[in-house]
Design an enzyme around this catalytic site. Structure first.
Site, short mmCIF file in Angstrom:
data_model
loop_
_atom_site.label_atom_id
_atom_site.label_comp_id
_atom_site.label_asym_id
_atom_site.label_seq_id
_atom_site.Cartn_x
_atom_site.Cartn_y
_atom_site.Cartn_z
N HIS A 183 -1.62 4.22 -1.83
CA HIS A 183 -0.58 3.70 -1.32
C HIS A 183 0.52 4.99 -0.61
CE1 HIS A 183 2.49 0.49 -0.71
NE2 HIS A 183 3.28 1.11 -1.36
N SER A 229 5.58 1.09 3.20
CA SER A 229 5.73 0.16 2.19
C SER A 229 7.18 -0.78 2.49
CB SER A 229 5.87 0.92 0.83
OG SER A 229 5.87 0.10 -0.41
N ASP A 231 -5.61 1.33 -1.71
CA ASP A 231 -4.08 1.15 -2.16
C ASP A 231 -4.13 0.02 -3.29
OD1 ASP A 231 -1.47 0.36 -2.03
OD2 ASP A 231 -1.33 0.29 0.02
#
Length: 254
Positions: free
Chosen positions: A235, A102, A207
């Site tokens: 995610h 991320s 995601d």
């Protein structure tokens, strides 16, 4: 066993965890509000300790690298990239691989582009090199932490206390949304062609935070990179499918 310590880097005391005694050093870079402890339990526990020395850091203002409080100036990703690389050098690793999730994936992309002689291999997942208006809409959907699921919220509230957690999340949404004002919503698109190390991009097809187009863009702009799509991955695919993730990553790093 996992050791935990702090070291002074660029004027702040950065907290990190370390495990394993392998010759291949690997740095784990957490996501927004993340820390080694909250974001990488299965990696710290299960990655091959003979092959790898695994370090997980808390970026400044996150986890146990407080003080300072976290802020989001326009160059916060570049600042994290420099901190991350300087931390590994302070720990006496001459060359190392980066595993970035991320926001940590964005930081890892920047570090790999800017410090090519130090980075051995690169793995990123749930990362993006730009911010679209659609992304801004998604970010605003997570602005209010009281609406988060209990499972995701609880460890972060325990780590930070409610006030710091809620305020930092809002500040993050504002900070990352500002990139949408750049031309093409650019964060680090221009740096991707500078990444020369072997690169592995993983993306969860489910995601909800990072649309798949971001992973495809990164793949297209890093020469020779590899893209793996995980059909059931969301995610946090490295936590939800830790065994499969660790196996794929270890095979790539070998």
């Amino acid at each position: 066993s996992i050791t935990s310590a702090k070291i002074q880097v660029n004027g702040v005391h950065l907290h990190y965890q370390q495990t394993g005694e392998g010759s291949h050093a690997v740095l784990l870079l957490p996501g927004m509000l993340g820390s080694g402890q909250t974001d990488f339990g299965p990696q710290l526990k299960s990655m091959n300790k003979q092959l790898f020395t695994v370090v997980a850091w808390d970026p400044r203002g996150y986890g146990r690298s407080i003080p300072p409080s976290r802020d989001f100036p326009p160059d916060f990703f570049e600042r994290d990239a420099k901190d991350a690389v300087d931390l590994m050098q302070a720990l006496k690793f001459k060359k190392f691989s980066l595993l970035g999730w991320s926001d940590g994936g964005i930081t890892a992309l920047i570090a790999a582009a800017k410090y090519p002689n130090l980075i051995h291999k690169l793995v990123v997942w749930g990362a993006n090199a730009s911010v679209t208006q659609e992304d801004v809409r998604i970010y605003n959907g997570i602005r209010d932490v009281s609406k988060w699921s209990e499972k995701v919220k609880k460890p972060l509230e325990e780590l930070y206390g409610h006030k710091y957690f809620a305020e930092t999340c809002e500040a993050w949404v504002d900070g990352i949304s500002r990139f949408a004002e750049n031309s093409d919503g650019n964060i680090c698109q221009q740096l991707l062609p500078d990444i020369k190390c072997p690169t592995f991009i993983i993306h969860g097809e489910k995601d909800p935070l990072v649309p798949q187009a971001h992973a495809e863009y990164i793949h297209k702009n890093i020469k020779g990179s590899r893209l793996l799509l995980m059909p059931e991955g969301k995610h946090n695919l490295h936590l939800r499918f830790a065994e499969e993730f660790n196996k794929e990553v270890e095979n790539f790093l070998r």
